[in-house]
Enzyme design. Structure first.
Site, short mmCIF file in Angstrom:
data_model
loop_
_atom_site.label_atom_id
_atom_site.label_comp_id
_atom_site.label_asym_id
_atom_site.label_seq_id
_atom_site.Cartn_x
_atom_site.Cartn_y
_atom_site.Cartn_z
N GLU A 1 0.81 -1.23 0.00
CA GLU A 1 0.00 0.00 0.00
C GLU A 1 0.84 1.27 0.00
O GLU A 1 0.67 2.16 0.84
CB GLU A 1 -0.99 -0.06 1.17
N HIS B 1 -17.50 -10.67 6.30
CA HIS B 1 -16.22 -10.01 6.52
C HIS B 1 -15.44 -10.71 7.62
O HIS B 1 -15.96 -10.94 8.71
CB HIS B 1 -16.42 -8.53 6.91
N HIS B 2 -14.20 -11.08 7.30
CA HIS B 2 -13.29 -11.69 8.28
C HIS B 2 -12.03 -10.86 8.37
O HIS B 2 -11.14 -10.98 7.52
CB HIS B 2 -12.89 -13.10 7.83
N GLU B 3 -11.93 -10.02 9.38
CA GLU B 3 -10.66 -9.34 9.62
C GLU B 3 -9.86 -10.26 10.54
O GLU B 3 -10.24 -10.49 11.68
CB GLU B 3 -10.90 -7.97 10.28
N HIS C 1 -7.97 -8.55 1.50
CA HIS C 1 -7.24 -7.29 1.69
C HIS C 1 -5.94 -7.61 2.44
O HIS C 1 -5.83 -8.63 3.10
CB HIS C 1 -8.09 -6.29 2.46
N GLU C 2 -4.95 -6.73 2.28
CA GLU C 2 -3.59 -7.02 2.77
C GLU C 2 -3.21 -8.44 2.32
O GLU C 2 -2.82 -9.28 3.13
CB GLU C 2 -3.48 -6.85 4.30
N GLU D 1 -7.12 -6.61 -2.62
CA GLU D 1 -6.62 -5.25 -2.52
C GLU D 1 -5.18 -5.30 -3.02
O GLU D 1 -4.95 -5.54 -4.19
CB GLU D 1 -6.76 -4.78 -1.07
N GLU E 1 -9.47 3.86 0.54
CA GLU E 1 -9.54 4.18 1.97
C GLU E 1 -8.50 5.21 2.40
O GLU E 1 -8.74 5.98 3.33
CB GLU E 1 -9.40 2.89 2.80
C1 NOJ Z 1 -8.14 -2.81 5.91
C2 NOJ Z 1 -8.98 -2.98 4.70
O1 NOJ Z 1 -8.27 -2.58 3.55
C3 NOJ Z 1 -10.23 -2.18 4.88
O2 NOJ Z 1 -11.01 -2.22 3.71
C4 NOJ Z 1 -10.99 -2.67 6.07
O3 NOJ Z 1 -12.10 -1.85 6.30
C5 NOJ Z 1 -10.11 -2.66 7.32
N1 NOJ Z 1 -8.86 -3.30 7.06
C6 NOJ Z 1 -10.78 -3.37 8.47
O4 NOJ Z 1 -10.82 -4.74 8.23
CA CA Z 2 -5.80 -2.07 3.29
#
Ligand code: NOJ
Ligand code: CA
Length: 703
Positions: free
Chosen positions: A175, A414-416, A484-485, A503, A509
């Site tokens: 990024e 969504h899975h963070e 993402h990441e 991503e 963002e």
């Molecule tokens: C980073 C992601 O790029 C973003 O889209 C997301 O909202 C946040 N992490 C939280 O998971």
């Molecule tokens: Ca990100």
């Protein structure tokens, strides 16, 4: 005789088998590109790449360093070589186009050390009209089960000081903003200490891939890799004095090595796209062609879609992911007290579902629905923080999935993971089972922060294998992944189509919160010719409230018309309309987002220069309608479009969304003009793009 050779003989494609030839050559089907391969006096393998009469890669050596074995580099001889012509056409289940031609000449060279331990390995060269790829195959060794690679030393010897669009070879994150410099001026180390990044590690002067270059005479090159499987991501170390790039694999402080593999195995492809015009880079399908065919079979359970989501409102600070809003991230309290700012409430989610249903949008992403967000960031030990099945008390999973279904909309999971992949792997089956229960077909994953366990990096072999494990496990549950990441895209979507998007770049963002003021107008005109060559991008376009009134120091640096253009310019089978529903209400320009397709039969890049501008036309699969998008950097410009790509004998009702007179990304970003005209094949149009501007055209077939 080795197995590969035997197979080729059987297939009847065997052309030559020479004992120790001094130099081998293989050319692309039309002859535009060619590779020479040979061994230097001390038996070191080297290759050269030519385009027309030009040498684009001069004599470059290849070799490996190992733990417990001497390097593989010198003392080699050619045992045999075969050539193989392939010309096939395959179909993308969804994509930038339906049919892809895979046409190349392959040269397979078997090498052997003249001295003990007489190790053998193969190099595969594939030469296409749009570039080249090569990979190594490590063959069985007596008494050796697996090898440990300490370094891969593949050289790419450039022949001029190219203008280069690069991001640093960061082992943890892609990024970064792109830099435009000569090869001789690349300084990746100056990109350390970026306070906007949750994790970043730039060990040396290396760049990440795809890295794109333009020469004095207009030749374009883009270096990348294809089919990154059970191996470390490759960065390219830069020797600024000699314009020499050398592969530098991402490492691990935990293992101390780069790659460990059982024998035999093949490395990822090292790829170079070669184009006379920048636009051809985007049209090239080299990266997917270098991957293996679909392994998942029928994947009609996933459908490309547009989506909205409870997302931008957190990024602009209107609401929060967490329910309790605990100030003390380190104290976990069961006694969560709602702050009243939680975004993922049942009520708010219904509002988004209603909005989607009304506007031809099939997906609703909900972030912050599950417990754990009080502890996801800034905490050392994030293992076990998320479980991906326990909703916050104000989020009614059952009811919302029922409600969404009733409205013909699907909730996107969504899975963070908070970069705790071990926790995620333990939870995977439980998490996907929950999704199955509700027929949810896709999940956005995230890996914010430093990887746990300490010492692993996002782009090393250990994480490459984690991302693949998630993809494979998900496929078993008919779940598609938008990561993402992520690890960078390397065309794996051909083999695992459930790798729908990712991503892996500086997304929208950053415009909401980055300390450096967000993405400059040149960002996307660079991304289209760099990151986008690797695969679909979840950029999340569609900000209408360009100046983000909530955030004094942040804004989007494009016009509104450019936000529309991004739905065509940036390819992804999932395309977000990221702004808040209230910002789309009563906006005539929103009609374009309602109309625009997400899955294409054909793509034509009408014009473009890296970092300046680009115009792309795409034909929608389901309807046969066409959409055109064009974007520019900080410079205003005039773009002429010739509609000769349209279908014969069809008249289209065109809606043209363009920067109004006086539009400017800085002080007049939302000035947009919408015009309706009839267009057919052969029509021509000239459009004025404002500074940071763009245009979008929908061409709907007349009944
Ligand atoms: C980073 C992601 O790029 C973003 O889209 C997301 O909202 C946040 N992490 C939280 O998971
Ligand atoms: Ca990100």
């Amino acid at each position: 005789m080795n197995k590969a050779l035997a197979l080729l003989l059987l297939m009847g494609v065997f052309i030559s088998c020479t004992k120790e030839p001094s130099q081998l050559s293989v050319a692309s089907p039309s002859g535009t590109n060619s590779i020479d391969f040979g061994l230097s006096e001390d038996g070191t393998p080297y290759y050269l790449v030519h385009h027309g009469n030009e040498t684009v890669i001069d004599s470059s050596s290849m070799g490996f360093d190992f733990q417990h074995q001497k390097p593989l580099k010198t003392g080699l001889s050619i045992v045999s070589s075969t050539e193989n012509l392939v010309n096939e056409t395959w179909e993308m289940p969804w994509g930038e186009q339906k049919e892809v031609v895979n046409h190349y000449n392959e040269l397979v060279v078997t090498l052997e050390e003249s001295e003990a331990p007489n190790r053998q390995f193969n190099i595969y060269f594939r030469v296409y009209d749009d570039g080249v790829g090569f990979r190594y195959e490590f063959l069985p060794q007596e008494g050796v089960d697996s090898i440990i690679i300490m370094d891969e030393n593949t050289e790419f010897q450039l022949t001029e000081d190219y203008t280069t669009w690069w991001i640093p070879g960061d082992w943890d994150i892609y990024e970064h903003l792109y830099n435009t410099t000569k090869v001789s001026e690349i300084d990746a180390l100056s990109k350390r200490n970026n306070t906007d990044l949750a994790a970043s590690y730039i060990p040396e002067n290396a760049v990440n891939t795809p890295v794109t270059m333009r020469g004095e005479n207009g030749l374009h090159l883009s270096f990348h890799e294809a089919n990154l499987t059970d191996y470390s991501g490759m960065t390219l170390k830069v020797d600024t004095e000699f314009w020499l790039l050398t592969s530098e694999l991402v490492g691990s402080d935990r293992s101390g090595y780069k790659v460990k593999r059982e024998l035999p195995f093949k490395t990822p492809w090292r790829s170079i796209q070669i184009a006379d015009k920048a636009s051809e880079l985007i049209e090239s399908k080299l990266i997917v062609n270098l991957n293996e065919p679909n392994k998942l079979g029928d994947i009609s359970w996933f459908e490309p879609k547009k989506y909205v989501g409870i997302w931008w409102e957190m990024h602009v600070g209107k609401s929060t992911w967490d329910y309790a809003g605990s100030q003390d991230m380190n104290t976990f309290t069961q006694d969560l007290k709602p702050t009243g700012k939680h975004g993922a409430t049942t009520e708010n989610t219904k509002r988004y579902i209603d909005f989607a249903a009304k506007n031809n949008i099939k997906g609703v992403l909900v972030e912050g629905w599950n417990t754990g967000w009080e502890h996801w960031i800034g905490v050392e030990d994030r293992e076990g923080v998320f479980d991906f099945v326990t909703p916050y008390p104000d989020y009614d999973l059952d009811e919302l999935n029922r409600y969404a279904k009733e409205k013909g909309v699907e909730i996107i999971m969504h899975h963070e993971t908070s970069a705790a992949p071990r926790t995620y792997e333990q939870q995977l089956d439980t998490a996907f089972q929950l999704m199955k229960k509700y027929d949810m077909s896709s999940v956005k994953t995230g890996y914010v922060g430093k990887i746990i366990p300490k010492g692993e990096y996002h782009h090393g072999q250990w994480m490459v294998n984690h991302y693949r494990k998630v993809l494979e496990t998900a496929a078993g549950y008919k779940v598609a992944i938008n990561a993402h990441e992520p690890i960078k895209p390397t065309g794996i979507r051909r083999t695992y189509p459930n790798a729908i998007a990712r991503e892996g770049l500086r997304g929208q963002e950053f415009n909401a919160w980055s300390a450096d003021g967000g993405n400059p107008p040149e960002h996307l005109p660079i991304v289209a010719f760099t990151r986008m060559l690797a695969g679909p991008i979840d950029f999340t376009p569609g900000v209408f409230d360009i100046e983000i009134p909530n955030k004094e120091d942040n804004r989007v640096s494009t016009t509104l018309a450019q936000q529309l253009a991004l739905y065509v310019v940036i390819y992804s089978p999932v395309q977000m309309a990221c702004d808040l529903p209230e910002n789309y209400e009563n906006q005539p320009a929103f009609q374009f987002i309602r109309d625009v397709g997400v899955d294409w039969d054909e793509t034509h890049v009408l014009n473009g220069e890296v970092g300046d501008y680009v115009t792309i036309a795409r034909k929608e699969r389901k309807t046969g309608n066409w959409f055109v998008g064009g974007i520019t950097d900080e410079n205003a410009r005039e773009v002429s479009i010739n509609f000769d790509f349209l279908d014969d004998g069809v008249e289209y009702e065109a809606a043209i969304y363009k920067d109004a007179e006086g539009a400017h990304y800085e002080n007049n970003p939302t000035a947009i003009s919408i015009e309706e005209i009839n267009i057919s094949k052969g029509s021509a149009l000239t459009v004025q793009l404002a500074e940071g501007g763009g245009f979008a055209i929908s061409l709907i077939k007349k009944k």
